[in-house]
Design an enzyme around this catalytic site. Structure first.
Site, PDB file in Angstrom:
ATOM      1  N   HIS A  24      39.007  57.822 107.596  1.00  0.00           N
ATOM      2  CA  HIS A  24      38.151  56.802 108.196  1.00  0.00           C
ATOM      3  C   HIS A  24      37.635  55.815 107.150  1.00  0.00           C
ATOM      4  CE1 HIS A  24      34.250  55.623 110.386  1.00  0.00           C
ATOM      5  NE2 HIS A  24      35.253  55.077 111.046  1.00  0.00           N
ATOM      6  N   GLU A  51      42.388  54.611 108.458  1.00  0.00           N
ATOM      7  CA  GLU A  51      41.831  53.592 109.340  1.00  0.00           C
ATOM      8  C   GLU A  51      40.969  52.692 108.472  1.00  0.00           C
ATOM      9  OE1 GLU A  51      38.348  52.246 112.019  1.00  0.00           O
ATOM     10  OE2 GLU A  51      38.387  53.155 110.053  1.00  0.00           O
ATOM     11  N   ASP A  53      38.516  48.720 108.887  1.00  0.00           N
ATOM     12  CA  ASP A  53      38.036  47.657 109.770  1.00  0.00           C
ATOM     13  C   ASP A  53      38.373  46.297 109.180  1.00  0.00           C
ATOM     14  OD1 ASP A  53      36.372  49.526 111.475  1.00  0.00           O
ATOM     15  OD2 ASP A  53      35.478  49.859 109.503  1.00  0.00           O
ATOM     16  N   HIS A  66      33.099  46.390 107.830  1.00  0.00           N
ATOM     17  CA  HIS A  66      32.691  46.979 109.107  1.00  0.00           C
ATOM     18  C   HIS A  66      31.569  46.237 109.820  1.00  0.00           C
ATOM     19  CE1 HIS A  66      30.416  49.719 111.729  1.00  0.00           C
ATOM     20  NE2 HIS A  66      31.595  50.257 112.004  1.00  0.00           N
TER      21      HIS A  66
HETATM   22  O1  G3P Z   1      38.492  53.378 114.575  1.00  0.00           O
HETATM   23  C1  G3P Z   1      37.620  54.447 114.706  1.00  0.00           C
HETATM   24  C2  G3P Z   1      36.232  54.091 114.256  1.00  0.00           C
HETATM   25  O2  G3P Z   1      36.295  53.453 113.022  1.00  0.00           O
HETATM   26  C3  G3P Z   1      35.514  53.224 115.236  1.00  0.00           C
HETATM   27  O3  G3P Z   1      34.179  53.059 114.945  1.00  0.00           O
HETATM   28  O4  G3P Z   1      32.288  51.817 114.072  1.00  0.00           O
HETATM   29  O5  G3P Z   1      33.461  53.416 112.603  1.00  0.00           O
HETATM   30  O6  G3P Z   1      34.518  51.258 113.230  1.00  0.00           O
HETATM   31  P1  G3P Z   1      33.602  52.357 113.644  1.00  0.00           P
HETATM   32 MG    MG Z   2      36.491  51.479 112.338  1.00  0.00          MG
END
Ligand code: G3P
Ligand code: MG
Length: 257
Positions: A24, A51, A53, A66
């Site tokens: 993440h 993953e 953002d 993010h």
């Molecule tokens: O993509 C999964 C997760 O990252 C979604 O929530 O707020 O951590 O971007 P967030």
């Molecule tokens: Mg995310």
């Protein structure tokens, strides 16, 4: 180079080459989120996919970030959408996490893709538009991925909480798999997936109950959960049939898959 030898670490065929464990924001438990250092840490931990953002700078350059504002995890202030790339690149996005990371910058998507290619890591690219910039972010990020994704890597999985961003991304990058992000699974989850033109749902782990997971999985959809940092919970979700786990501590989850 991450090893991709354990076939048990890969989920259903409908998900292509997406592995069960996804780091993440890179490996956000170990390094400052959404930085190149975090991507490199994920590789060091043996992670196959991360993953991260992506949103736009004020001058429309996709960057890994993010929040709507710069205050929490940089030494800048105010909305990221108000700053051009030049200004963003002067900020420190590492010291908030640990002084060892002082001077770590906000990376551009382009820089992120170079590191992914060097590491041989795949990615779930989350389109995270600043408020009001949903369509343009989907368009610019989708085009960038379609045109510049490293050919040595498996194609990315694009996700977003914004159905509008996903829809525009689908128009400009139709070959890329998509996932709709939700916090708690809504009653009309199936209609929302249809509207987003995807069969894949990524939901918050904490609100997911077995019955709901079963309903989604029995209907043939792909389901992954975020952000799962406890191996025990990850094991439970995987036992229910959930296809993937997104974790700040992917190393912990890799130990139980
Ligand atoms: O993509 C999964 C997760 O990252 C979604 O929530 O707020 O951590 O971007 P967030
Ligand atoms: Mg995310």
């Amino acid at each position: 180079m991450a090893q991709k030898t354990d076939s048990n670490r890969f989920s259903s065929p409908s998900s292509g080459s997406v592995p069960i464990v996804i780091g993440h924001r890179g490996a956000a438990g170990h390094a400052p989120e959404n930085t190149l250092a975090s991507l490199l840490k994920a590789q060091e931990l043996g992670v196959d996919w991360v993953e991260f953002d992506v949103k736009l700078s004020g001058d429309d350059v996709p960057v890994l970030f993010h929040d709507e504002t710069l205050d929490r995890n940089t030494d800048g202030h105010g909305p990221i959408a108000d700053q051009d790339l030049r200004a963003l690149q002067k900020l420190d996005a590492g010291a908030w996490f640990d002084t060892a990371y002082t001077g770590t910058p906000i990376p551009t998507l382009e820089e992120g893709l170079v590191v992914l290619a060097q590491c041989g890591m795949g990615a779930n690219v989350e389109i995270k538009p600043s408020k009001g910039r949903e369509a343009e972010t989907g368009m610019i990020v989708g085009k960038a991925l379609a045109q510049t994704w490293p050919t040595s890597l498996p194609l990315p999985l694009v996700s977003s909480f914004s159905a509008a961003a996903l829809k525009v991304c689908a128009a400009v990058a139709p070959n890329l798999a998509r996932a709709l992000l939700v916090s708690n699974v809504p009653k009309d989850w199936r209609a929302q997936l249809d509207a987003s033109q995807t069969d894949t749902l990524h939901c918050l782990s904490s609100g997911l109950r077995k019955r709901k997971a079963k309903e989604i999985l029995d209907a043939g959809f792909t389901l992954r959960c975020f952000t799962v940092n406890q191996p025990k919970r990850a094991r439970q979700l995987l036992d229910w049939g959930v296809h993937g786990i997104i974790s700040d501590y992917p190393d912990r989850i890799l130990k139980i898959v």
